[in-house]
Design a protein around this motif. Structure first.
Motif, short mmCIF file in Angstrom:
data_model
loop_
_atom_site.label_atom_id
_atom_site.label_comp_id
_atom_site.label_asym_id
_atom_site.label_seq_id
_atom_site.Cartn_x
_atom_site.Cartn_y
_atom_site.Cartn_z
N GLY A 134 0.68 -1.22 -0.17
CA GLY A 134 0.12 0.07 -0.12
C GLY A 134 0.79 1.40 -0.07
O GLY A 134 0.70 2.09 -0.65
N GLN A 135 1.96 1.11 0.77
CA GLN A 135 2.87 2.53 0.87
C GLN A 135 3.57 2.55 -0.58
O GLN A 135 3.69 3.71 -1.01
CB GLN A 135 3.75 2.23 1.98
CG GLN A 135 3.15 2.18 3.41
CD GLN A 135 4.10 1.73 4.43
OE1 GLN A 135 5.32 1.98 4.45
NE2 GLN A 135 3.54 1.14 5.41
N LEU A 136 3.91 1.34 -1.09
CA LEU A 136 4.58 1.49 -2.27
C LEU A 136 3.51 2.14 -3.57
O LEU A 136 3.98 2.95 -4.32
CB LEU A 136 5.27 0.19 -2.84
CG LEU A 136 5.83 0.18 -4.02
CD1 LEU A 136 7.28 1.09 -4.00
CD2 LEU A 136 6.41 -1.29 -4.31
N ALA A 137 2.42 1.55 -3.41
CA ALA A 137 1.50 2.28 -4.29
C ALA A 137 1.06 3.72 -4.12
O ALA A 137 1.17 4.27 -5.15
CB ALA A 137 -0.12 1.53 -4.10
N PHE A 138 1.08 4.24 -2.88
CA PHE A 138 0.99 5.59 -2.59
C PHE A 138 2.12 6.40 -3.14
O PHE A 138 1.93 7.43 -3.72
CB PHE A 138 0.91 5.75 -0.97
CG PHE A 138 0.91 7.13 -0.60
CD1 PHE A 138 -0.10 7.95 -0.35
CD2 PHE A 138 2.24 7.65 -0.26
CE1 PHE A 138 0.12 9.28 0.17
CE2 PHE A 138 2.36 9.07 0.13
CZ PHE A 138 1.10 9.88 0.23
N VAL A 139 3.52 5.91 -2.94
CA VAL A 139 4.59 6.45 -3.26
C VAL A 139 4.53 6.58 -4.87
O VAL A 139 4.79 7.54 -5.44
CB VAL A 139 5.78 5.95 -2.82
CG1 VAL A 139 6.94 6.47 -3.47
CG2 VAL A 139 5.86 6.02 -1.39
N ASN A 140 4.31 5.37 -5.42
CA ASN A 140 4.02 5.65 -6.89
C ASN A 140 3.05 6.61 -7.58
O ASN A 140 3.25 7.03 -8.61
CB ASN A 140 3.95 4.12 -7.62
CG ASN A 140 4.99 3.17 -7.61
OD1 ASN A 140 6.22 3.81 -7.83
ND2 ASN A 140 4.95 1.99 -7.44
N LEU A 141 2.04 6.61 -7.04
CA LEU A 141 1.18 7.59 -7.13
C LEU A 141 1.57 8.80 -7.27
O LEU A 141 1.23 9.78 -8.10
CB LEU A 141 -0.13 7.44 -6.70
CG LEU A 141 -1.62 8.15 -6.89
CD1 LEU A 141 -1.66 7.57 -8.56
CD2 LEU A 141 -2.72 7.97 -6.13
N GLN A 142 2.19 9.22 -5.91
CA GLN A 142 2.78 10.59 -6.04
C GLN A 142 3.87 10.96 -6.96
O GLN A 142 4.15 11.97 -7.60
CB GLN A 142 3.68 10.69 -4.74
CG GLN A 142 2.57 10.66 -3.36
CD GLN A 142 1.39 11.40 -3.49
OE1 GLN A 142 1.42 12.61 -3.56
NE2 GLN A 142 0.20 10.86 -3.68
N LEU A 143 4.56 9.84 -7.48
CA LEU A 143 5.70 9.95 -8.56
C LEU A 143 4.80 9.83 -10.12
O LEU A 143 5.80 9.70 -11.12
CB LEU A 143 6.64 8.79 -8.52
CG LEU A 143 7.55 9.12 -7.23
CD1 LEU A 143 8.36 7.94 -6.94
CD2 LEU A 143 8.22 10.49 -7.38
N LYS A 144 3.48 9.90 -10.18
CA LYS A 144 3.06 9.71 -11.28
C LYS A 144 3.17 8.49 -12.03
O LYS A 144 3.01 8.53 -13.20
CB LYS A 144 3.31 10.96 -12.24
CG LYS A 144 3.29 12.46 -11.65
CD LYS A 144 2.07 12.92 -11.31
CE LYS A 144 2.18 14.28 -10.58
NZ LYS A 144 0.81 14.44 -10.04
N GLN A 145 3.11 7.32 -11.48
CA GLN A 145 3.29 6.14 -11.98
C GLN A 145 2.00 5.37 -11.91
O GLN A 145 1.84 4.71 -10.82
CB GLN A 145 4.42 5.17 -11.08
CG GLN A 145 5.83 6.11 -11.43
CD GLN A 145 6.24 5.86 -12.85
OE1 GLN A 145 5.90 5.03 -13.61
NE2 GLN A 145 6.80 7.06 -13.34
N GLY A 146 0.91 5.72 -12.30
CA GLY A 146 -0.43 5.45 -11.90
C GLY A 146 -0.63 3.84 -12.20
O GLY A 146 -1.37 3.34 -11.33
N ALA A 147 -0.03 3.27 -13.40
CA ALA A 147 -0.11 1.84 -13.25
C ALA A 147 0.27 0.99 -12.28
O ALA A 147 -0.13 -0.19 -11.79
CB ALA A 147 0.40 1.38 -14.72
N TYR A 153 -8.19 6.65 -6.11
CA TYR A 153 -7.70 7.78 -6.59
C TYR A 153 -6.53 7.20 -7.78
O TYR A 153 -6.55 8.07 -8.59
CB TYR A 153 -6.52 8.40 -5.43
CG TYR A 153 -7.46 9.30 -4.66
CD1 TYR A 153 -7.55 10.71 -5.01
CD2 TYR A 153 -7.73 9.27 -3.27
CE1 TYR A 153 -8.15 11.77 -4.26
CE2 TYR A 153 -8.27 9.89 -2.60
CZ TYR A 153 -8.57 11.19 -3.06
OH TYR A 153 -9.32 12.32 -2.27
N ALA A 154 -6.10 6.29 -7.65
CA ALA A 154 -5.06 5.73 -8.65
C ALA A 154 -6.00 5.54 -10.02
O ALA A 154 -5.27 5.99 -11.15
CB ALA A 154 -4.29 4.66 -8.36
#
Length: 469
Positions: free
Chosen positions: A163-176, A201-202
């Motif tokens: 979940g944290q990695l998903a959150f970080v990736n979303l902040q980095l514009k890595q939607g997929a 959100y993603a």
């Protein structure tokens, strides 16, 4: 060692507000979402080679810490560590120091302690996990991602990490990648609302609207009284150009907030009013604004005893009401606004006085219209609409000299010059000063050569001027 040592809260604001162009509308509208608080757990679940052990010489110190940790006596724990030289501690104790400092929100010191632990033991999984938390708090998402990936490689792969990695990736514009991470976190913890919210959100971020809609409808079935979910439904509907669904969703959110005695964000009330305007229900739009005008008052933080009145969207709605000659709702809204004149800037005071003049003219009260227009020009001498309306009013009252004066003033404003020239030209025609009218119309053509419709008038005036001579 310690289990579930701390909970770290991260505010995510990057998707808290969106602006969407609505089909058929003249203005963009906004749904304001409350910034979610993402709470991430820091667990000690590492094992094997990735888990450090305290040295035998440190066991007595660890025993002293246990009751302090159980009592959450942060000051005492901090004092105990401050009396030790970190360079003499094992990797396990350095890691523990870092975790304690995180719980105390001393993130810079925690970073130093955890890095020193990794110097002794590069594959210390929990140190990587803890460092990722430090970097998430400081919004250094690239570093946070690197340590989260390392944690997974070292076998720490629970729902929190994904979940944290998903959150970080979303902040980095890595939607997929964010979608995949949240989906896996939900696979491990299917009832976790935070992962559902993150996935929503993603999906919206990735413009996967149909999947987001399905997820959101499921969340609403479980939590039909969650006003924030209804706001998100409205936001998603706007993304897809479904203005009626957005309208009904925002109405539901407003009703739920009223039932819970919770204040609705004024931006969302304005958005709802704009949607009602666009759907043709002007009366409901005015009721919403009338009933909630006090919410638009906001105190300026940098000026003592000074306030401002957020009225630009209300001004736009007044414009629409005037243009469509919806006089009754316009009068209701202007009456409500009258109580807030002292909170309104001179710019908007001037504009609202123009709308009052239009209403007065509709009622045949030219004296009141003139009074409002004079007040409008006094509040804002550059209000071209006020100058033009006042000039036309003077023209209609046969007060030509005053009318010319206001037309000339309006000609000094680029956005109103063409209309002012045309208005004065009509005045000169009405008082049979054809040469003056011809001169003004030629200026219009110079200003806007596309006005071919003016050429016929110019030709007619040319003939009249020749006949006069």
């Amino acid at each position: 060692m310690i289990k579930n040592l701390t909970v770290c809260t991260v505010l995510w604001t990057s998707l808290s507000s969106h602006v969407f162009a609505t089909p058929g509308g003249t203005t963009d509208i906004t749904v304001k979402l409350t910034a979610p608080k993402w709470e991430f757990l820091l667990k000690n679940i590492a094992s094997g080679e990735t888990q450090a052990q305290l040295d035998s010489s440190e066991s007595s110190f660890a025993k002293e810490l246990q009751p302090l940790l159980a009592a959450q006596d942060h000051k005492a724990i901090e004092q105990a560590f401050s009396e030790r030289d970190i360079e003499q501690d094992s990797a396990a104790l350095r890691q523990l120091r870092g975790q304690v400092l995180i719980s105390l929100k001393q993130y810079s010191d925690a970073e130093v302690a955890l890095k020193s632990a990794l110097q002794l033991m590069p594959d210390l999984a929990l140190a990587h996990r803890s460092l990722s938390m430090v970097y998430m708090v400081s919004k250094d998402y690239l570093k946070a991602r690197n340590h989260l990936k390392k944690s997974i490689e070292l076998g720490v792969a629970d729902a929190q990490v994904y979940g944290q990695l998903a959150f970080v990736n979303l902040q980095l514009k890595q939607g997929a990648s964010a979608i995949a991470g949240y989906q896996y976190a939900l696979f491990l913890e299917p009832d976790n609302l935070q992962w559902k919210q993150g996935l929503l959100y993603a999906l919206i971020n990735a413009q996967a609207f149909s999947q987001a809609q399905a997820l959101l409808e499921g969340m609403l079935m479980s939590s039909p009284d969650d006003a924030e979910l209804w706001l998100q439904r409205g936001q998603l509907a706007l993304k897809q150009g479904q203005s009626l669904q957005a309208l009904s969703s925002l109405e539901s959110a407003l009703l739920l907030n009223q039932d819970a005695n919770t204040t609705t964000d004024p931006n969302n009330i304005v958005t709802l009013a704009q949607l009602h305007i666009q759907s043709g229900s002007a009366q409901r739009a005015v009721e919403l604004l009338d009933n909630n005008l006090s919410l638009f008052l906001a105190t300026k933080s940098n000026q003592q005893d000074s306030s401002r009145f957020e009225v630009q969207p209300i001004d736009q709605i007044c414009q629409w009401l005037v243009f469509n000659q919806r006089w009754q709702p316009l009068e209701q809204l202007l009456t409500a606004l009258a109580s807030y004149r002292k909170h309104t800037s001179s710019y908007f005071l001037s504009r609202f006085d123009v709308y009052r003049s239009k209403l007065a003219l509709h009622k045949g009260d030219s004296m009141k219209a003139e009074k409002n227009l004079m007040g409008s020009v006094k509040a804002d001498p550059t209000n071209g609409e006020a100058l033009l309306t006042l000039a036309k009013l003077m023209h209609s009252k046969k007060r030509s000299a005053q009318a010319v004066q206001y037309y000339v003033r309006a000609q000094g404003l680029a956005a109103f010059k063409e209309r002012a020239l045309l208005g004065q030209a009509q005045l000169e025609i009405d008082r049979q000063k054809y040469a003056d009218a011809l001169r003004l119309l030629r200026k219009v053509i110079e200003l806007n050569p596309t006005r071919q419709d003016i050429l016929a008038n110019i030709q007619s005036l040319n003939n009249l001027v020749r006949n006069e001579s």
